[in-house]
Design an enzyme around this catalytic site. Structure first.
Site, PDB file in Angstrom:
ATOM      1  N   LYS B  83      71.980 -21.635  62.335  1.00  0.00           N
ATOM      2  CA  LYS B  83      73.197 -22.439  61.554  1.00  0.00           C
ATOM      3  C   LYS B  83      74.432 -21.529  61.457  1.00  0.00           C
ATOM      4  O   LYS B  83      74.066 -20.427  61.318  1.00  0.00           O
ATOM      5  CB  LYS B  83      72.543 -22.626  60.243  1.00  0.00           C
ATOM      6  CG  LYS B  83      73.416 -23.736  59.391  1.00  0.00           C
ATOM      7  CD  LYS B  83      72.867 -24.300  58.178  1.00  0.00           C
ATOM      8  CE  LYS B  83      73.527 -25.353  57.320  1.00  0.00           C
ATOM      9  NZ  LYS B  83      72.992 -25.634  56.258  1.00  0.00           N
ATOM     10  N   SER B 158      72.933 -30.649  55.570  1.00  0.00           N
ATOM     11  CA  SER B 158      73.852 -30.303  56.443  1.00  0.00           C
ATOM     12  C   SER B 158      73.541 -29.505  57.475  1.00  0.00           C
ATOM     13  O   SER B 158      74.576 -29.044  58.535  1.00  0.00           O
ATOM     14  CB  SER B 158      74.827 -29.087  55.479  1.00  0.00           C
ATOM     15  OG  SER B 158      73.843 -28.083  55.073  1.00  0.00           O
ATOM     16  N   SER B 182      69.151 -29.820  52.715  1.00  0.00           N
ATOM     17  CA  SER B 182      69.910 -29.711  53.977  1.00  0.00           C
ATOM     18  C   SER B 182      69.234 -29.010  55.168  1.00  0.00           C
ATOM     19  O   SER B 182      69.599 -29.099  56.379  1.00  0.00           O
ATOM     20  CB  SER B 182      71.080 -28.578  53.632  1.00  0.00           C
ATOM     21  OG  SER B 182      72.126 -29.155  53.090  1.00  0.00           O
TER      22      SER B 182
END
Lengths: 85, 488
Positions: B83, B158, B182
């Site tokens: 990420k 996310s 997330s």
């Protein structure tokens, strides 16, 4: 509030921001109905004591590496506009 | 389908060890797939914000000079997608934000360094909601990521880039972060496995912070075994994160295909109202399978869980408003030009650099912490957090694990919820309570509704990951979910 948060908001941003925040705050307000008398607050779920390390000098980032990503550099430091116009 | 694509990360490592597959060959295979998605602009899924040229791009751990990617470690050069918000030395780390455009950190996050130190190589950085604030990956300054099951829909967020990349077979596995759901919610919406570990078990050092008392790094993988394998190599006390803890034992790879005597708690509050019918029916069918495997189902109560969302949307923005004060145009990232003075530079830099959702949360957090409102919002939310943790403690006296749907709906359409922040926040309804209590939870795919994946969430007490993974593995084996329909 925007001034406190160091945020500039444009005229077009203000009205939707106020409307959306009001909707969220109305939802959040439901916690006012709970009886929380005598309940201790939780700021962190991890119980930690003595998390301090020994205060010994050790190498850190070199100056030029720390400054390499700065938008502006002056005299081996971060350059910023004057606090007063 | 290619033979390489069929290999999970654990099987790829085993194949490399046996000499059946070369680490360079595997990297080149995934690099080509990732590069094709990244280069497809409008025609791809937009999973990535950066793709490596080769395994040698793997950054060194910490801020040392030693090379990264020790291919001899137990992960043997298996490529890893990371990420965007994890700092990776010399590699763009922008947290999905315009304000960090082009930022290349001088050091590597501990969680990434541990995995590359164990032999993983950095394949790519993945797209995300800006500063991890969102449930759809539509809040990225670098454009939305699309769901590989249906490109008109969001992958969740996310960690949407990580989830979509794994689901589409563009990366063997990926690293994400979970603050209120997330990792778990995008894993559910993309039909893969996502694990949020016990708070403190993985170092947060080098993660660009959203809400420090909630943020946790964790794996997004094709199966439960891969999640256990990645977790094994991530956990541990780190001198650079004072809230990190020693994991009490080595994380074991899951085994066993029965659930005999395992007590599963089903909380009425998170398995009824507000959950879409198709999600509920897939969830209930999975519970029947669990019973067939020998599990006992118990109705339990988590009376304060419905208030979790309210507490979360006070506490997380409050912490964010403080954490994001560091983005001021002084030391790194973008700066607004031609400012009249220092304050003007700060406010204009933040106006230009932050997207709408980030501004909204900074405002919400600043309000919740401001004099006169602090007790009514922040103080009360902290007390609700205590009650939620007590609810879980009471429940775990009677059951081993708690089961819920991961998200109230299947993947929704792009743009469907962007105009209504509150409806977007409701995605986190089932995942936020575990985050507030700091306990581990895993999402596994449990079926389809309207042709889209449904996630089942298992949660356990702090540091019960091995037991949770065992149960998830037994269910996964029984459910035989086929995710290959999402491969790009």
């Amino acid at each position: 509030m925007a001034r406190l948060a160091r945020l500039q908001l444009g005229e077009q941003e203000l009205e939707p921001m106020a409307r959306e925040l009001s909707a969220v705050l109305d939802h959040i307000a439901k916690i006012a109905e709970l009886d929380l008398e005598g309940v201790a607050p939780t700021s962190h779920v991890v119980e930690l004591t003595g998390a301090l390390r020994a205060d010994e000098p050790r190498p850190s980032l070199e100056r030029e590496i720390a400054l390499a990503q700065a938008p502006a550099v002056d005299d081996d430091g971060f350059a910023v506009p004057s606090p007063q116009a | 389908m290619s033979d390489l694509l069929e290999l999970t990360a654990a099987r790829a490592a085993a194949a490399i060890e046996r000499g059946e597959v070369g680490a360079e060959e595997l990297f080149a295979f995934y690099r080509e797939r990732a590069q094709r998605d990244a280069g497809a602009s409008g025609d791809g899924l937009n999973c990535f914000t950066w793709v490596a040229d080769g395994p040698a791009d793997t950054p060194s751990p910490g801020w040392g000079k030693e090379p990264g990617g020790a291919a001899g470690g137990p992960l043997l050069g298996v490529p890893l997608a990371v990420k965007d918000l994890f700092c990776t030395k010399g590699v763009p780390s922008q947290s999905g934000s315009r304000i960090l455009e082009g930022y290349r950190p001088p050091y590597t996050a501990s969680a990434v360094g541990k995995l590359t130190g164990a032999g993983a190589t950095l394949l790519a950085k993945t797209n995300q909601d800006e500063f991890a604030m969102g449930s759809s990956t539509e809040n990225s300054a670098y454009g939305p990521t699309l769901n590989p099951w249906d490109r008109a829909r969001v992958p969740g967020g996310s960690s949407g880039g990580s989830a979509a990349a794994v689901a589409a077979g563009l990366a063997p596995w990926a690293l994400g972060t979970d603050t209120g759901g997330s990792i778990r919610q995008p894993a559910a919406l993309c039909g893969i496995v996502g694990l949020k570990p016990t708070y403190g078990s993985v170092s947060r050092y080098g993660m660009i912070a959203f809400a420090s008392s909630l943020d946790q790094a964790g794996p997004l993988t094709r199966d439960v075994t891969d999640a256990a394998l990645m977790l094994r190599h991530m956990v541990g006390r780190d001198g650079c994160d004072a809230t990190s803890l020693q994991f009490p034992h080595e994380v074991e790879l899951p085994r066993g295909e029965r659930l005999d005597g395992v007590r599963l708690g089903v909380p009425a509050e998170l398995t009824g109202e507000g959950i879409e019918a198709g999600v509920l029916s897939a969830f209930r069918a999975a519970l029947e399978r669990a019973e067939e495997l020998g599990a006992e189902l118990h109705e339990i109560a988590l009376p304060h869980a419905p208030h979790g969302l309210s507490a979360y949307y006070v506490l997380a923005p409050a912490e964010a408003s403080s954490n994001l004060a560091r983005f001021d145009g002084v030391r790194y990232g973008a700066r607004a030009q031609d400012a009249t003075d220092l304050l003007d530079m700060y406010t204009r830099t933040r106006h230009d650099g932050f997207g709408a959702e980030v501004k909204r949360r900074i405002m919400l957090g600043t309000y919740a912490l401001s004099s006169g409102y602090y007790d009514a919002y922040y103080g009360r939310a902290q007390r609700v957090r205590t009650k939620i943790a007590e609810d879980f403690a009471t429940a775990f006296a009677a059951v081993d694990l708690i089961v819920t749907p991961t998200a109230p709906t299947v993947a929704f359409k792009l743009g469907e919820k962007t105009g209504d922040p509150l409806s977007m926040y409701l995605n986190d309804y089932c995942t936020v309570p575990m985050s507030l209590a700091g306990i581990p939870a895993i999402s596994i795919p449990c079926g389809l509704s309207e042709g889209l994946p449904v996630g089942l969430q298992l949660a356990g007490p702090a540091f019960s990951e091995s037991r949770m993974l065992d149960a998830a593995y037994a269910l996964e084996t029984a459910l035989q979910f086929d995710g290959s329909g999402a491969y790009a």
